[in-house]
Scaffold this motif. Structure first.
Motif, PDB file in Angstrom:
ATOM      1  N   GLU A  24       0.829  -1.259  -0.022  1.00 15.32           N
ATOM      2  CA  GLU A  24       0.172  -0.039  -0.001  1.00 15.32           C
ATOM      3  C   GLU A  24       1.069   1.376   0.107  1.00 15.32           C
ATOM      4  OE1 GLU A  24      -3.991   1.854   2.317  1.00 15.32           O
ATOM      5  OE2 GLU A  24      -3.386  -0.404   2.646  1.00 15.32           O
ATOM      6  N   LYS A  25       1.963   1.226   0.727  1.00 12.71           N
ATOM      7  CA  LYS A  25       3.031   2.323   0.851  1.00 12.71           C
ATOM      8  C   LYS A  25       3.543   2.690  -0.610  1.00 12.71           C
ATOM      9  CE  LYS A  25       4.367   1.879   5.585  1.00 12.71           C
ATOM     10  NZ  LYS A  25       5.314   1.770   6.400  1.00 12.71           N
ATOM     11  N   MET A  26       3.879   1.494  -1.276  1.00 14.56           N
ATOM     12  CA  MET A  26       4.431   1.561  -2.692  1.00 14.56           C
ATOM     13  C   MET A  26       3.387   2.335  -3.667  1.00 14.56           C
ATOM     14  SD  MET A  26       6.515  -1.701  -2.887  1.00 14.56           S
ATOM     15  CE  MET A  26       7.003  -1.643  -4.643  1.00 14.56           C
ATOM     16  N   MET A  27       1.969   1.889  -3.591  1.00 11.58           N
ATOM     17  CA  MET A  27       1.091   2.445  -4.098  1.00 11.58           C
ATOM     18  C   MET A  27       0.638   3.822  -4.244  1.00 11.58           C
ATOM     19  SD  MET A  27      -1.938  -0.646  -4.015  1.00 11.58           S
ATOM     20  CE  MET A  27      -3.065   0.452  -4.676  1.00 11.58           C
ATOM     21  N   GLU A  28       0.995   4.229  -2.760  1.00  9.36           N
ATOM     22  CA  GLU A  28       0.844   5.580  -2.374  1.00  9.36           C
ATOM     23  C   GLU A  28       2.065   6.297  -2.971  1.00  9.36           C
ATOM     24  OE1 GLU A  28       0.541   6.120   1.640  1.00  9.36           O
ATOM     25  OE2 GLU A  28      -1.558   5.355   1.771  1.00  9.36           O
TER      26      GLU A  28
END
Length: 288
Positions: A24-28
């Protein structure tokens, strides 16, 4: 932030499967980079648009300046043409035919010869006592006129190179050597063969006594007699047709104190005092 709006759902699922903790952090992170890239593109487009507008504005200014110069040139040519080509009636056959510079010049010369010149109007000088050249004189000698028993001939020093000769009526009470006031810008004339170059001013009553007008004590031959309210330089010579003396003389009077004046303004020798009648009061001033 909704990942479906920024990334394909399969890409988001693959990231979550590979790294469940950091997916999710990578997506953000990717979403943030995508937004920055879009804003940068918009900003670059805006800068390009501004540069384009500046270039267009510069071109418009140049076009406007060029049009202004062309308009000024046309107006100057039109004005020059109007000066060279005299106006003609609209129904004149020559109105349609252009005039050459030579024809226009010849036409102006003809018009100038045909047109009468307007007389120059000059303001007439005021008729007052300032036009009289009144000076102090010293009587040097008095003698009888050789051809008239009732006339005398005086030699009077008026501060000039040579004395003036003055012919006047004989008065038994006239002093033989004294200061007097003379009218000096009258035209010289011969009186029974003797040239008279000035006139003596007298105080008199009609059909009564008369005496020479006396300058103030300390006056010298050649001193000007002036009037405070009537400044100006006298004429070189009074013209007979203007009748200046005849207009001024009725207002020359001696008041109750014995002071000579013109319309209430005293005869004065600057710095020395006023001219007076020796003994008379309330009488007229004339010349002889």
């Amino acid at each position: 932030m909704d990942s479906d709006k920024m990334f394909h759902p399969s890409l988001a699922a693959a990231l979550m499967k590979l790294n469940p903790e950091d997916g999710e952090k990578m997506m953000e992170y990717f979403q943030t980079q995508a937004l920055l890239t879009r804003e940068k593109a918009l900003l670059q487009a805006s800068v390009r648009e501004q540069k384009k507008l500046l270039v267009e504005n510069g071109k418009l200014k140049k076009d406007i300046e060029q049009l202004r110069r062309e308009l000024n040139d046309k107006q100057r040519r039109r004005g020059a043409k109007a000066l060279l080509s005299p106006s003609k009636p609209a129904n004149s056959p020559a109105a349609a035919a252009p005039q050459t510079a030579g024809e226009a010049t010849r036409r102006r010369r003809r018009d100038k010869k045909a047109a009468p010149e307007a007389p120059l109007l000059e303001a007439a000088p005021a008729v007052d006592v300032s036009r009289l050249d009144l000076r102090v004189g010293r009587v040097l000698a008095v003698r009888r006129h050789p051809l008239a028993a009732d006339l005398t001939v005086r030699d009077v020093d008026t501060g000039e190179k040579a004395p003036r000769t003055v012919v006047s009526k004989c008065r038994p009470d006239d002093p033989t050597s004294s200061l007097a006031v003379l009218l000096c810008n009258v035209k010289a004339c011969k009186v029974k063969g003797v040239a008279s170059q000035a006139r003596l001013l007298r105080c008199f009553r009609p059909d009564g006594p008369a005496e020479l007008l006396a300058p103030p004590a300390g006056s010298a031959p050649g001193d000007r007699v002036t009037f405070l309210n009537y400044p100006g330089e006298p004429e070189p010579e009074l013209q007979a047709k203007q009748r200046v003396w005849e207009h001024v003389q009725p207002d020359l009077r001696v008041d109750a104190r014995g002071v000579a004046n013109y319309k209430g303004c005293g005869f004065q020798v600057k710095g020395k005092g006023l001219c007076r009648a020796p003994t008379l009061t309330n009488c007229s001033v004339g010349c002889t």
